[in-house]
Design a protein around this motif. Structure first.
Motif, PDB file in Angstrom:
ATOM      1  N   SER A 201      -6.546   6.828  -1.658  1.00  0.00           N
ATOM      2  CA  SER A 201      -7.875   7.385  -1.892  1.00  0.00           C
ATOM      3  C   SER A 201      -8.749   6.927  -0.721  1.00  0.00           C
ATOM      4  O   SER A 201      -8.339   6.091   0.071  1.00  0.00           O
ATOM      5  CB  SER A 201      -8.443   6.863  -3.198  1.00  0.00           C
ATOM      6  OG  SER A 201      -8.601   5.473  -3.124  1.00  0.00           O
ATOM      7  N   ARG A 202      -9.943   7.430  -0.658  1.00  0.00           N
ATOM      8  CA  ARG A 202     -10.831   7.045   0.449  1.00  0.00           C
ATOM      9  C   ARG A 202     -11.070   5.542   0.469  1.00  0.00           C
ATOM     10  O   ARG A 202     -11.083   4.903   1.508  1.00  0.00           O
ATOM     11  CB  ARG A 202     -12.177   7.765   0.294  1.00  0.00           C
ATOM     12  CG  ARG A 202     -12.331   8.944   1.218  1.00  0.00           C
ATOM     13  CD  ARG A 202     -13.808   9.301   1.310  1.00  0.00           C
ATOM     14  NE  ARG A 202     -14.538   8.312   2.081  1.00  0.00           N
ATOM     15  CZ  ARG A 202     -15.826   8.040   1.890  1.00  0.00           C
ATOM     16  NH1 ARG A 202     -16.498   8.646   0.955  1.00  0.00           N
ATOM     17  NH2 ARG A 202     -16.430   7.155   2.638  1.00  0.00           N
ATOM     18  N   LYS A 203     -11.227   4.988  -0.736  1.00  0.00           N
ATOM     19  CA  LYS A 203     -11.515   3.565  -0.822  1.00  0.00           C
ATOM     20  C   LYS A 203     -10.330   2.741  -0.339  1.00  0.00           C
ATOM     21  O   LYS A 203     -10.469   1.819   0.452  1.00  0.00           O
ATOM     22  CB  LYS A 203     -11.842   3.217  -2.270  1.00  0.00           C
ATOM     23  CG  LYS A 203     -12.054   1.749  -2.517  1.00  0.00           C
ATOM     24  CD  LYS A 203     -12.341   1.519  -3.981  1.00  0.00           C
ATOM     25  CE  LYS A 203     -11.853   0.170  -4.430  1.00  0.00           C
ATOM     26  NZ  LYS A 203     -11.658   0.107  -5.864  1.00  0.00           N
ATOM     27  N   ARG A 204      -9.148   3.128  -0.800  1.00  0.00           N
ATOM     28  CA  ARG A 204      -7.964   2.372  -0.424  1.00  0.00           C
ATOM     29  C   ARG A 204      -7.671   2.533   1.062  1.00  0.00           C
ATOM     30  O   ARG A 204      -7.205   1.604   1.715  1.00  0.00           O
ATOM     31  CB  ARG A 204      -6.791   2.859  -1.267  1.00  0.00           C
ATOM     32  CG  ARG A 204      -5.843   1.739  -1.555  1.00  0.00           C
ATOM     33  CD  ARG A 204      -4.978   2.037  -2.718  1.00  0.00           C
ATOM     34  NE  ARG A 204      -5.628   1.734  -3.978  1.00  0.00           N
ATOM     35  CZ  ARG A 204      -5.103   2.068  -5.151  1.00  0.00           C
ATOM     36  NH1 ARG A 204      -3.969   2.722  -5.192  1.00  0.00           N
ATOM     37  NH2 ARG A 204      -5.724   1.756  -6.250  1.00  0.00           N
TER      38      ARG A 204
ATOM     39  N   ALA B 111      -9.932   2.846   3.340  1.00  0.00           N
ATOM     40  CA  ALA B 111     -10.863   1.937   4.016  1.00  0.00           C
ATOM     41  C   ALA B 111     -10.386   0.490   3.922  1.00  0.00           C
ATOM     42  O   ALA B 111     -10.452  -0.272   4.885  1.00  0.00           O
ATOM     43  CB  ALA B 111     -12.260   2.073   3.418  1.00  0.00           C
ATOM     44  N   GLU B 112      -9.871   0.123   2.744  1.00  0.00           N
ATOM     45  CA  GLU B 112      -9.364  -1.241   2.558  1.00  0.00           C
ATOM     46  C   GLU B 112      -8.222  -1.533   3.519  1.00  0.00           C
ATOM     47  O   GLU B 112      -8.200  -2.570   4.192  1.00  0.00           O
ATOM     48  CB  GLU B 112      -8.806  -1.412   1.140  1.00  0.00           C
ATOM     49  CG  GLU B 112      -9.816  -1.700   0.076  1.00  0.00           C
ATOM     50  CD  GLU B 112      -9.199  -1.608  -1.315  1.00  0.00           C
ATOM     51  OE1 GLU B 112      -9.954  -1.648  -2.265  1.00  0.00           O
ATOM     52  OE2 GLU B 112      -7.953  -1.470  -1.440  1.00  0.00           O
TER      53      GLU B 112
ATOM     54  N   ILE C  32      -7.391  -0.098   6.302  1.00  0.00           N
ATOM     55  CA  ILE C  32      -7.809  -0.182   7.697  1.00  0.00           C
ATOM     56  C   ILE C  32      -8.478  -1.521   7.975  1.00  0.00           C
ATOM     57  O   ILE C  32      -8.189  -2.193   8.967  1.00  0.00           O
ATOM     58  CB  ILE C  32      -8.753   0.981   8.044  1.00  0.00           C
ATOM     59  CG1 ILE C  32      -7.917   2.262   8.119  1.00  0.00           C
ATOM     60  CG2 ILE C  32      -9.470   0.748   9.362  1.00  0.00           C
ATOM     61  CD1 ILE C  32      -8.700   3.476   8.493  1.00  0.00           C
ATOM     62  N   ALA C  33      -9.327  -1.952   7.046  1.00  0.00           N
ATOM     63  CA  ALA C  33     -10.006  -3.232   7.239  1.00  0.00           C
ATOM     64  C   ALA C  33      -8.988  -4.369   7.324  1.00  0.00           C
ATOM     65  O   ALA C  33      -9.099  -5.254   8.174  1.00  0.00           O
ATOM     66  CB  ALA C  33     -10.988  -3.471   6.098  1.00  0.00           C
TER      67      ALA C  33
ATOM     68  N   TYR D 160       0.802  -1.234   0.000  1.00  0.00           N
ATOM     69  CA  TYR D 160       0.000   0.000   0.000  1.00  0.00           C
ATOM     70  C   TYR D 160       0.827   1.272   0.000  1.00  0.00           C
ATOM     71  O   TYR D 160       0.298   2.340  -0.231  1.00  0.00           O
ATOM     72  CB  TYR D 160      -0.964   0.004   1.190  1.00  0.00           C
ATOM     73  CG  TYR D 160      -2.207  -0.784   0.900  1.00  0.00           C
ATOM     74  CD1 TYR D 160      -3.348  -0.166   0.431  1.00  0.00           C
ATOM     75  CD2 TYR D 160      -2.218  -2.165   1.044  1.00  0.00           C
ATOM     76  CE1 TYR D 160      -4.476  -0.892   0.129  1.00  0.00           C
ATOM     77  CE2 TYR D 160      -3.340  -2.901   0.747  1.00  0.00           C
ATOM     78  CZ  TYR D 160      -4.473  -2.257   0.288  1.00  0.00           C
ATOM     79  OH  TYR D 160      -5.586  -2.980  -0.023  1.00  0.00           O
ATOM     80  N   GLY D 161       2.123   1.129   0.326  1.00  0.00           N
ATOM     81  CA  GLY D 161       2.882   2.366   0.388  1.00  0.00           C
ATOM     82  C   GLY D 161       4.361   2.142   0.319  1.00  0.00           C
ATOM     83  O   GLY D 161       4.848   1.035   0.096  1.00  0.00           O
TER      84      GLY D 161
END
Lengths: 98, 574
Positions: free
Chosen positions: A44-47, A49-50, A52-53, A30-31
Motif C-alpha cells: 500500500s502507499r503507507k507500506r 513509504a515505510e 523506502i524509509a 515486506y515481500g
C-alpha cells in the motif's frame, strides 16, 4: 479493497555483505523472495513509504543501488508479466492457518 | 477568516494562563498545528490519545531524518555570539508560563538573531502566503517559545523537502493573533471535554490519517443525513489474522517474520507487517522475544483452549483512550441506556436471522409463517420494558429460528451418504456436528469482537445487555448479536452446503462432538473468507468488507457512548 495495493518488483545490488544481509532480512518482511536479489512485494502507499524509509537508512548511497519498479495494481497485474520456466504467482493476501 | 466570522467565544481575549502545576501537560507546537488544521483532529490526538500512521506521516518522519539527530550544543540566548553563524538541530524547548513545548527541527543563528526552520515533506504549496496556516502557526509557536527563552527571533522558515524550497514566514501581528487563538482554542476544547464536530464534506479529510477513527462523513450523515458518506474510512490496508492450532507448534520471530515450527521443523512463515492478530489454540507456545515484538507492534494475541474456548488475550500497554472507557462504564450503569441499546441489538439480531432464513430456505414447507413470527418478535423487542422480558423475546425467536434451522441444510441426493441433521440447539458440549460447528463459529465471532473492541479502546468485558460475569466478554457478546446469523450461522451453512466440512470431519467422545484437525482448519478458512466478503453498507452506501465493518461499527458505538450520535446504528442486511 485491495485495489490500492500495487505490486512492486524490487532488485538490489549491495556492495557490502553485512548490509546485503540486512537488506535481505528487511525485504523478507515486506515481500516474497523471487530470485537472487529480486523480491516481489505487494505494498500500500503507507507500506511503500515505510519500506523506502527503512531501505534508505540501511544502504550507502554512493555504493549500493536499489530499484523499486511499480508494475501496477496487485489484483490485475498478472497478464502483464511474462514468466518463462517457473511459474510467477502474485503474492496473495490470505490468513495463515497452521 | 475575518473577525466577525469567528464564533462568539472569548477566544479573542488573552486568556490568563496559570503557571503550570504538576499534572497539566504542556501543549506541543505540533498539536497547535493540528488544531489549526482541524479542531477535532487535535482533540482526538491530544485528549483521546488516538493515533494512526499513513503514507504521509511515514514520509514525513523520513523527511525529518536529518534534523532528528539532536545537536550536541547550541548556545543559550545570552551566550549567543554576534558574528558566528550557528546551526542547532532537533532542540526541544518549553515554557511553563506559556504552557507550550516545541521541538525545533533546525535553528539558525546569525548576528544574534535566531531563525527556526521547520521541515515539511512534499512540495511548497502555491498559495498566497507561501504556506498553509497550520504550518505557519506551528512555526509561530516555536518563535514564541524561543523568545520566552530570551532569543531574538523575527522570522522563521519552512523547508519543503521534496521541492527543496524555503518559504519565509514573518511573525506579524496577524499571525501571532491567529496563533494565540489556536492555542486558546485547543486549551478550551481540552478543558471542556467535548469533542468538536467533524468537518463537513471537507477535502482535508481524505488526506487525514485519522479519518478511519474520526469517521467524519458517517457521523455527519447519522446526525443530519444530508450528504452521502464518501468511502474514506474504508480505504485502509488490511493485515490478516494468523491461526496456530497445530499440536506442539512453536511461534518464534525471525527478522521481520513470524516463524511457526512443529517439532523444530519450520512449517510456515508470516510477515509481521501482514499480521493483524495471532490466534493460539491449544498446546502452542510463543517465544518471549516474539511476544514482546508482537506487543510493541500492537498485534494482539488471543489464547484459546484446543476446542476454541476463549481463555484470554495479551495486548501491549492497552489503549490510551480513557475518555471512551469512562463513557462506556457510565452508560453501563444507567438502566435506561442499557435497555435502549439491548432492544435495538435484539431487534437487529432477529431481523438478521429472518433474512438468513429467507435467503437459505431449502424446504417445501412454506417459509412465510416463520418470517412473520420473527418479524412480530422483532417489533416486540422494541417495546420490551425490561431486560428479562427482552431475554424472553430473544429466546422465543431463537427457538423458532433453530426449530427451522434444519430446513436450511442441504440434504445429500444419495441416501446412503452421511448427512447433517439438526434437531435442536444444544451446547456445553454440543452433541451433534451442526451444534459443534455453531458453537465453534460463535467462539470465533466472540474472539473477533473482543479483539476488535479492545483495539478501538472499548472494554470488552463491560456490557449492556449481557450482564458482566466472571471472564465473560459481555460487550463483545452484546455487539456480536446482530452478526451471529449473518457471519456465524451463514458460515456454518456454507461449509455444510458446499461440502467443505463433511460428517466424517468430526470426532465424538462420550456423546460430545468436536471438529477434527483438518475440518477445523477448513472451517477457520471459511470463516475468514466470510469476514473478507464485501457488502454494500445499508446506511452509508459504500462497499466495505466485514472485517472493516466491525471496526466501523465499534467506533460508531463509541461515538454513541460519547454522546455524538443519538442512537447506535445497528447493522441489518436485506
Amino acid at each position: 479493497m485491495a485495489a490500492y495495493e500495487h505490486l512492486y518488483i524490487i532488485t538490489y545490488d549491495i556492495r557490502d555483505p553485512k548490509r546485503w544481509r540486512r537488506v535481505f532480512r528487511l525485504m523478507k518482511g515486506y515481500g516474497e523472495w523471487l530470485q537472487l536479489s529480486v523480491f516481489q512485494c505487494r505494498l500500500s502507499r503507507k507500506r511503500h513509504a515505510e519500506l523506502i524509509a527503512l531501505l534508505d537508512g540501511i544502504i550507502h548511497h554512493n555504493e549500493d543501488h536499489i530499484l523499486i519498479v511499480n508494475i501496477g495494481p496487485a489484483e490485475t497485474v498478472k497478464p502483464s508479466v511474462v514468466s518463462l520456466g517457473k511459474d510467477f504467482e502474485v503474492v496473495a493476501r490470505q490468513p495463515v492457518i497452521v | 477568516m475575518t473577525d466577525n466570522e469567528r464564533p462568539p467565544v472569548q477566544l479573542e481575549l488573552p486568556l490568563p494562563f496559570p503557571e503550570l502545576s504538576g499534572d497539566m501537560p504542556l501543549l506541543p507546537a505540533r498539536m497547535i498545528n493540528e488544531y489549526q488544521y482541524c479542531p477535532r483532529l487535535a482533540y482526538l490526538e491530544w485528549v483521546q490519545g488516538e493515533w494512526a500512521a499513513s503514507a504521509d506521516t511515514v514520509e514525513g518522519d523520513h523527511a525529518h531524518r536529518r534534523v532528528d539527530k539532536p545537536s550536541k550544543r547550541f548556545p543559550e540566548a545570552d551566550e549567543l555570539d554576534d558574528t558566528e553563524k550557528l546551526h542547532g538541530r532537533s532542540i526541544t524547548l518549553s515554557s511553563n508560563r506559556l504552557g507550550l513545548i516545541a521541538k525545533l527541527d533546525l535553528i539558525e543563528a546569525e548576528d544574534g538573531i535566531v531563525t527556526p526552520i521547520d521541515y515539511k515533506r512534499g512540495k511548497r504549496p502555491h498559495v498566497a502566503r507561501g504556506a498553509y496556516d497550520p504550518e505557519r502557526v506551528q512555526l509561530c509557536v516555536q518563535a514564541m517559545v524561543l523568545r520566552e527563552h530570551g532569543y531574538v527571533c523575527e522570522e522563521g522558515a519552512l523547508y519543503f523537502v521534496q521541492s527543496r524550497e524555503r518559504v519565509r514566514v514573518v511573525f506579524d501581528d496577524e499571525l501571532e493573533q491567529l496563533t494565540q487563538n489556536a492555542i486558546n482554542g485547543l486549551r478550551l476544547i481540552a478543558a471542556g471535554g467535548h469533542i468538536p464536530d467533524p468537518l463537513l464534506d471537507s477535502p482535508k479529510c481524505s488526506g487525514c490519517s485519522l479519518v478511519g477513527i474520526c469517521l467524519p462523513d458517517e457521523v455527519n450523515y447519522l446526525r443530519h443525513a444530508d450528504l452521502e458518506p464518501r468511502p474514506l474510512a474504508v480505504m485502509r490496508d488490511e493485515a490478516l489474522p494468523v491461526y496456530v492450532q497445530a499440536y506442539k507448534a512453536k511461534i518464534g520471530k525471525k527478522g521481520e517474520e513470524l516463524e511457526i515450527s512443529i517439532d523444530d521443523e519450520k512449517v510456515q512463515t508470516a510477515r509481521l507487517v501482514d499480521v493483524s492478530q495471532v490466534v493460539v489454540m491449544g498446546n502452542v507456545y510463543i517465544t518471549t522475544p516474539c511476544l514482546q515484538d508482537l506487543m510493541k507492534r500492537e498485534i494482539p494475541v488471543s489464547w484459546h483452549s484446543y476446542g476454541g474456548w476463549f481463555v484470554g488475550h495479551t495486548v501491549g500497554t492497552g489503549h490510551k483512550n480513557v475518555e471512551l472507557r469512562t463513557a462506556q462504564y457510565k452508560a453501563s450503569f444507567d438502566d435506561k441506556t442499557c435497555l435502549a441499546i439491548a432492544r435495538n441489538l435484539v431487534r437487529a439480531k432477529i431481523q438478521n436471522s429472518r433474512t438468513l432464513a429467507r435467503r437459505n430456505w431449502r424446504s417445501d414447507v412454506p417459509v412465510e409463517p416463520l418470517l412473520d413470527a420473527l418479524k412480530n418478535l422483532a417489533d416486540k423487542a422494541l417495546r420490551a420494558t425490561d431486560l428479562p422480558q427482552l431475554l424472553g423475546i430473544e429466546g422465543g425467536a431463537a427457538a423458532q429460528y433453530f426449530a427451522a434451522f434444519d430446513q436450511l441444510i442441504k440434504k445429500p441426493d444419495d441416501s446412503k451418504q452421511l448427512s447433517f441433521d439438526f434437531n435442536t440447539r444444544n451446547r456445553r458440549p454440543p452433541t451433534d456436528p451442526v451444534n459443534a460447528l455453531l458453537s465453534f463459529a460463535y467462539a470465533m465471532l466472540t474472539r473477533t469482537w473482543t479483539m476488535n473492541l479492545s483495539a478501538v479502546g472499548l472494554d470488552p468485558y463491560r456490557g449492556f445487555y449481557h450482564q458482566p460475569r466472571y471472564g465473560r466478554p459481555a460487550l463483545a457478546l452484546d455487539l456480536m448479536e446482530p452478526f451471529r446469523p449473518i457471519i456465524a450461522d451463514s458460515t456454518v451453512l456454507q461449509v455444510i452446503n458446499n461440502g467443505e466440512v463433511r460428517p466424517t470431519d468430526f470426532v465424538s467422545a462420550a456423546g460430545s462432538v468436536n471438529l477434527n484437525d483438518g475440518g477445523r482448519k477448513r472451517f477457520i478458512a471459511a470463516f475468514e473468507r466470510r469476514m473478507s466478503q464485501e457488502i454494500t453498507h445499508p446506511l452509508f452506501g459504500y462497499k466495505v468488507d466485514y472485517r472493516r465493518l466491525f471496526e466501523i461499527q465499534a467506533r460508531l458505538f463509541g461515538r454513541y457512548l460519547l454522546g455524538e450520535l443519538p442512537e447506535y446504528p445497528n447493522f441489518t442486511t436485506r
